[in-house]
Enzyme design. Structure first.
Site, PDB file in Angstrom:
ATOM      1  N   LYS A 184      10.506  -7.889  18.240  1.00  0.00           N
ATOM      2  CA  LYS A 184      10.776  -7.889  19.703  1.00  0.00           C
ATOM      3  C   LYS A 184      11.190  -9.105  20.467  1.00  0.00           C
ATOM      4  O   LYS A 184      11.987  -9.728  19.994  1.00  0.00           O
ATOM      5  CB  LYS A 184      10.048  -6.879  20.183  1.00  0.00           C
ATOM      6  N   ARG A 204       5.498 -15.320  -2.603  1.00  0.00           N
ATOM      7  CA  ARG A 204       4.544 -14.231  -2.119  1.00  0.00           C
ATOM      8  C   ARG A 204       3.161 -14.814  -1.700  1.00  0.00           C
ATOM      9  O   ARG A 204       2.374 -14.040  -1.038  1.00  0.00           O
ATOM     10  CB  ARG A 204       4.519 -13.125  -3.125  1.00  0.00           C
ATOM     11  N   ASP A 262      -2.398  -4.722  20.654  1.00  0.00           N
ATOM     12  CA  ASP A 262      -0.825  -4.789  20.304  1.00  0.00           C
ATOM     13  C   ASP A 262      -0.420  -5.536  21.623  1.00  0.00           C
ATOM     14  O   ASP A 262      -0.370  -5.029  22.768  1.00  0.00           O
ATOM     15  CB  ASP A 262      -0.200  -3.519  19.986  1.00  0.00           C
ATOM     16  N   TYR A 301       2.759   2.841  20.195  1.00  0.00           N
ATOM     17  CA  TYR A 301       3.934   2.911  19.583  1.00  0.00           C
ATOM     18  C   TYR A 301       4.146   4.039  18.534  1.00  0.00           C
ATOM     19  O   TYR A 301       3.095   4.210  17.539  1.00  0.00           O
ATOM     20  CB  TYR A 301       4.429   1.634  18.745  1.00  0.00           C
TER      21      TYR A 301
END
Length: 416
Positions: free
Chosen positions: A220, A76, A195, A130
């Site tokens: 993507k 982590r 973005d 988005y």
């Protein structure tokens, strides 16, 4: 021969082209390690016989968020495989650092939490974004408050507690574009987040135009094969330190296998984006002249995304495609099509959705690497299915209007 010298990676004497960086960034040390492919480190924890030393390192991280020096401690906190992807993406975006997350939404959440932790909970944003980004900002789930504005109104919308300005360009799903440099100037000292999922660093590098933060849904184009989920933020090291602290506290870490696949995806990113963009531009050109479409959107920056509005029933297009896959997401090697008003932007209030240009007849297509003639054949038969019931007179009139517009348009604006 000095074997130690011969094993060392070559020293860079000049900046390298994007295509070269895509292949080699994050892998520069492999030859010296006697490796060709990057290793996958799946460990969740790492042995240490120096508890006091580990405590000091963890305290230092908690105080600064800086990358840990020395061996890993816990997954982590850091992972060597994911770190290779971060290094590579930072190089491609021209950033000091990058911090990877389990998804694009986890990445955006971390950005908002970093600003909120400084008491800066107000965000200025430009629609469209988005759909889930829109929802996260507007629903106040993280205690944030958003002011929606057009690009010209950004400076007036900024308040003393504004922590972020956010734009997406080209925007999802209308492919609307904004002038990043002009907006960065309007932001003043407030960080601008861009973005860059649709354009990727192949087509634009927002940091060079004044943005401070670049966000990607790595699911993507960076991954590129529809088989990995992730998100990443490219930024300066100061902001990256805060992101690492949030990531450690909230646990939105990128899995090592995902890091490996994303690093592999970057190697072919320039080739994939350029090839798919060429097909997308051709399809946009043909759709623009087609009487079955009412409007076509294709960005000036280029790219592999095309959006178009049909005269007929968009749902018939979705149900009629055979080669093209009717599915959410984008950026894969195969072509995908979806109806934003029903899926990706369903969560946005209908009035806001319509005002942002996301109408009920709009379809969004992510063009892949198939032959453009095969894609066009599939689109044609699907558009025929959607056009059933549209009067021929209306089709002819619209065809003439589109032909007039095509003749009057500049080449780069023909599908705008």
């Amino acid at each position: 021969m000095d074997t130690e010298t011969s094993m060392a990676p070559p020293t860079a004497t000049r900046s390298r082209a994007l295509a070269t960086e895509a292949v080699h960034a994050g892998r520069d040390d492999l030859a010296a390690l006697g490796l060709h492919a990057p290793p996958i480190d799946l460990s969740t924890t790492y042995p240490s016989y120096d508890a006091r030393g580990e405590a000091e390192r963890i305290d230092a991280f908690a105080a600064t968020g800086a990358k840990l020096e020395g061996p890993p401690v816990y997954a982590r906190l850091d992972n060597p495989t994911a770190a290779r992807f971060e290094t590579a993406l930072a190089r491609l975006e021209g950033a000091e650092s990058a911090v990877a997350f389990a998804s694009g939404m986890a990445a955006l959440t971390a950005v908002l939490l970093v600003r909120a932790s400084a008491g800066l909970r107000h965000v200025v944003a430009v629609r469209p974004l988005y759909g889930c980004s829109d929802h996260l900002l507007g629903a106040g789930l993280l205690g944030t408050e958003v002011t929606w504005t057009d690009p010209a109104g950004i400076a007036d919308a900024i308040r003393p507690d504004t922590g972020l300005v956010m734009v997406e360009t080209p925007a999802n799903p209308t492919l609307a574009e904004v002038d990043i440099r002009a907006i960065a100037h309007s932001c003043g000292s407030v960080p601008l987040l861009v973005d860059n999922t649709f354009a990727t660093p192949v087509l634009q590098r927002p940091l060079e135009d004044g943005a401070r933060i670049v966000l990607h849904s790595a699911t993507k184009y960076l991954g590129g094969h529809g088989d990995v989920m992730g998100g990443v933020v490219a930024c300066d090291e100061e902001f990256a330190a805060g992101l690492r602290q949030i990531r450690f506290a909230t646990g939105g870490v990128l899995h090592p296998m995902a890091g490996y696949l994303l690093l592999r995806g970057l190697a072919t990113l320039p080739v994939r984006v350029r090839a798919a963009s060429a097909s997308a531009a051709e399809l946009a050109r043909r759709l623009t002249a087609d009487p079955r479409t009412a409007r076509v959107h294709y960005p000036k920056v280029g790219g592999a995304m095309v959006s178009f509005e049909v005269h007929g029933d968009p749902h018939r297009v979705i149900s009629a495609v055979r080669l093209i896959t009717p599915a959410v997401s984008l950026g894969s090697v195969d072509t995908l099509i979806q109806h934003p008003a029903s899926i990706s932007h369903r969560i946005v209030d209908e009035g806001d959705r319509q005002a942002a240009g996301v109408g009920n007849r709009l379809l969004r297509m992510s063009v892949g690497l198939e032959d453009v003639e095969d894609l066009w054949a599939d689109l044609c038969q699907a558009l025929d299915a959607s056009a059933d019931g549209v009067p021929q007179e209306a089709r002819d009139r619209e065809a003439q209007d589109r032909e007039d517009a095509r003749r009057n348009a500049l080449p780069e604006q023909v599908a705008g």
